[in-house]
Design an enzyme around this catalytic site. Structure first.
Site, PDB file in Angstrom:
ATOM      1  CG  HIS A 128      -1.926   0.941   1.398  1.00 32.76           C
ATOM      2  ND1 HIS A 128      -1.708   2.243   1.781  1.00 32.76           N
ATOM      3  CD2 HIS A 128      -3.268   0.826   1.211  1.00 32.76           C
ATOM      4  CE1 HIS A 128      -2.869   2.880   1.827  1.00 32.76           C
ATOM      5  NE2 HIS A 128      -3.830   2.056   1.482  1.00 32.76           N
ATOM      6  CG  ASP A 205       0.388  -2.607   6.173  1.00 32.41           C
ATOM      7  OD1 ASP A 205      -0.601  -2.713   6.931  1.00 32.41           O
ATOM      8  OD2 ASP A 205       0.372  -1.943   5.121  1.00 32.41           O
ATOM      9  CD  GLN A 208      -7.059  -4.838   3.910  1.00 32.83           C
ATOM     10  OE1 GLN A 208      -8.045  -5.547   4.075  1.00 32.83           O
ATOM     11  NE2 GLN A 208      -7.156  -3.548   3.646  1.00 32.83           N
ATOM     12  CE  LYS A 231      -7.519  -0.281   6.122  1.00 34.13           C
ATOM     13  NZ  LYS A 231      -7.904   0.010   4.735  1.00 34.13           N
ATOM     14  CB  CYS A 369      -3.689   3.155  -1.654  1.00 33.18           C
ATOM     15  SG  CYS A 369      -4.923   4.388  -1.330  1.00 33.18           S
TER      16      CYS A 369
HETATM   17  C1  PLP Z   1      -2.464  -2.980   3.514  1.00 34.14           C
HETATM   18  C2  PLP Z   1      -2.795  -1.608   3.987  1.00 34.14           C
HETATM   19  N1  PLP Z   1      -1.855  -0.852   4.535  1.00 34.14           N
HETATM   20  C3  PLP Z   1      -2.119   0.382   4.989  1.00 34.14           C
HETATM   21  C4  PLP Z   1      -3.371   0.936   4.902  1.00 34.14           C
HETATM   22  C5  PLP Z   1      -3.601   2.317   5.413  1.00 34.14           C
HETATM   23  O1  PLP Z   1      -4.482   2.308   6.481  1.00 34.14           O
HETATM   24  P1  PLP Z   1      -5.061   3.659   7.085  1.00 34.14           P
HETATM   25  O2  PLP Z   1      -5.561   4.449   5.925  1.00 34.14           O
HETATM   26  O3  PLP Z   1      -6.149   3.220   7.989  1.00 34.14           O
HETATM   27  O4  PLP Z   1      -3.946   4.338   7.795  1.00 34.14           O
HETATM   28  C6  PLP Z   1      -4.391   0.173   4.330  1.00 34.14           C
HETATM   29  C7  PLP Z   1      -5.752   0.704   4.189  1.00 34.14           C
HETATM   30  O5  PLP Z   1      -6.174   1.321   3.277  1.00 34.14           O
HETATM   31  C8  PLP Z   1      -4.095  -1.126   3.868  1.00 34.14           C
HETATM   32  O6  PLP Z   1      -5.041  -1.883   3.312  1.00 34.14           O
END
Ligand code: PLP
Lengths: 412, 149
Positions: A128, A205, A208, A231, A369
């Site tokens: 991401h 990370d 998910q 999430k 993203c």
């Molecule tokens: C794999 C992953 N990493 C990071 C993020 C970023 O999360 P957040 O926008 O809640 O900080 C997301 C969510 O969009 C994600 O799916």
């Protein structure tokens, strides 16, 4: 809805989620955008209301009763997170705004302290943006270099390539546990093991995976694990950085202010101990309480049961979508979570999304993203249906019906 | 459902399948890139402007049916027009998709009228307008890619 599956009574579970009773465009809402954010059970909504109704106060600061209640609620939530991740110590749980903030925190504290010019940070091709950009910023500041582990056409990490990238210059590995765009679940224990053999710490990370895979940071032995509450069916604006105590203790603070200090004079400030060192200013107390309620909720269902049921949905969904000729699944890893990402021959994802929305079906369309990943698959965007434990096979049927509608419109 | 049929009219789908002036314009003297970071739509618009007239126009790129059809229709509608007239067409088009209640001179819009259904889909207005922002950028001679954000 006839969706009792083993011990998992989905019809009953759906009753816990008020938003799912809605109709969208005159159709029952079919919410398949869980990778973007999860819906909230009544228990989470009630916890927020109850906190503001009965406990609201600032934490760690007052001698009065409400302040103590708020502190207990906040620290109680921290314990719940610790237990849920099976971390060793409450002090290893830092509350942050979400995954993005947690990664930036590590980059700007651990990173700045330990990573210098020519040093290497390993990420993967399926990250991401929030696990790419903070490291690029760090690289611009320090001269550190990003190395990217490639993936195969199924969206699986190439472990031997990863091993080759590990070098004496590697200072950190930061990899997604479950990909948001593909669903791939990475072999994190192996990833950590290979890095640790060379003394390299690993950040996972968990944005998910936290909601779909039973997570045990002690067993995986990762050094950092980060996730977002929203999430995991909790509120927005709250998330967690788990870090091993000895790493967190050695890291400089992220932001300065109240709460993170032990004593302040104009000449010198002594920092507080962990976790407070990293929690400057008044925190999202209500959010942490809501997250605690969300954890209670999923823990009560059982993460193993959730994962098993979602696998059943994934298998069914994969089979149904594979029957659709002009549709190509992107992300076909052997080990994956309940994400169905796809493109269609004649219809652009954006158009698919609009047509599905008219059928009451919420999916995500776009690059999720993860633009470098889209480039890897030579697509500009995909349609992504991401499933949660409250989804049903009937909803997958509705998705298939919606896709038929797309085909019909686009073959006119 | 009728909204959907109004959005995906046959003429729109036909422009999507066979976009007009979909090529690189070798002797273009104005050019700009447009990008919608939300969905990844990208177009490059090429113009040949002589005196005050757009004598030729073409585009390339990837995008959804709405952005492609809109770009295709744009090329048809501004080709041979003066810069002032092109601006007028854009204003009419913009009003049509953002203010469904407003009066619009449909005659001046030609095929572009087929995009009126977009007004019922606020999330898609950016798709329809991308090519037009790109046209502005090309005429203003801005080198950087314009985005819808
Ligand atoms: C794999 C992953 N990493 C990071 C993020 C970023 O999360 P957040 O926008 O809640 O900080 C997301 C969510 O969009 C994600 O799916």
């Amino acid at each position: 809805m006839s969706t009792a599956s083993g011990s998992f009574d989905v019809a009953r579970i759906r009753e816990d989620f008020p938003i799912l009773k809605q109709r969208i465009n005159d159709k029952p809402l079919v919410y398949l955008d869980n990778a973007a954010t999860g819906q909230k059970p009544q228990a989470v909504i009630d916890a927020l209301v109850n906190y503001y109704t009965c406990e609201n106060s600032n934490v760690h600061r007052g001698v009065h009763t409400l302040s103590q209640r708020a502190t207990d609620a906040y620290e109680g939530a921290r314990s719940k997170v610790r237990q849920f991740l099976n971390a060793a110590d409450d002090r290893e749980i830092i509350f942050v705004r979400g995954t993005t903030e947690a990664i930036n925190l590590v980059a700007q504290t651990y990173g700045r302290e330990n990573i210098g010019p020519g040093d290497e940070i390993i990420i993967s091709a399926m990250e991401h943006h929030s696990n790419i950009v903070p490291w690029q910023i760090l690289g611009q500041e320090t001269g550190a270099i990003l190395k990217v582990v490639p993936i195969n056409d199924d969206g699986e990490l190439l472990l031997d390539e990863y091993e080759k990238l590990l070098s004496p210059r590697t200072k950190l590995v930061s990899i997604v546990h479950q990909s948001n765009a593909l669903g791939t679940i990475n072999p994190v224990e192996q990833i950590v093991e290979l890095a640790h053999r060379r003394g390299v710490p690993v950040l996972l990370d968990g944005a998910q995976s936290v909601a779909h895979v039973p997570v045990d940071v002690s067993r995986v032995d990762c050094d950092f694990y980060v996730f977002s509450g929203h999430k995991l069916y909790g509120p927005t604006g709250i998330g967690v950085l788990y870090g091993k105590a000895e790493l967190l203790e050695a890291m400089p603070p992220y932001q300065g202010g109240g709460e993170m200090i032990r004593s302040v004079t104009f000449e010198k400030t002594l920092y507080n101990t962990i976790p407070n060192k990293f929690e400057a200013g008044t925190q999202n107390i209500a959010g942490s309480v809501g997250l605690g309620a969300a954890i209670d909720y999923v823990a009560n269902l059982g993460m193993d049961n959730i994962a098993a049921y979602e696998q059943e949905l994934l298998t069914y969904g994969t089979r149904r979508l594979a029957e659709i000729g002009p549709l190509r699944l992107i992300g076909t890893a052997r080990h994956k979570g309940s994400v169905l990402s796809f493109v269609m021959e004649n219809a652009h994802p954006h158009d698919v999304g609009t047509i599905l929305d008219a059928e009451g079906i919420a999916v995500r369309t776009g690059h999720h993203c993860a633009q470098p990943l889209m480039d890897r698959f030579e697509v500009s965007a995909t349609v992504r249906a991401s499933l949660a434990f409250y989804n049903t096979k009937e909803e997958i049927d509705a998705l298939v019906h919606g896709i038929d509608r797309v085909i019909e419109i686009f073959s006119r | 459902m009728s909204n959907l049929n109004e959005l995906y009219q046959e003429i729109l789908l036909e422009h999507n399948n066979k976009p007009r002036n979909f090529r690189k314009l070798e002797d273009a003297n104005r050019q700009a890139d447009g990008y919608n970071p939300l969905c990844g739509d990208r177009i490059t618009l090429y113009l040949k402007v002589e005196e005050d007239v757009i004598t030729d126009v073409a585009f390339q790129g990837v995008g959804c049916a709405i952005s492609r059809a809109s770009a295709s229709m744009l090329t048809q509608s501004v080709k041979g027009q003066t810069l002032d007239k092109a601006e007028e067409i854009f204003d009419g088009f913009h009003t049509m998709i953002t203010e469904p209640e407003a009066e619009v001179d449909y005659d001046a819009l030609g095929d572009l009228e087929m995009l009126s259904g977009v007004s019922a889909f606020p999330t898609r207005i950016k798709c329809a307008i991308l090519a037009w922002h790109t046209l502005h950028a090309a005429l203003a001679g801005q080198g950087d890619a314009v985005t819808t954000e």
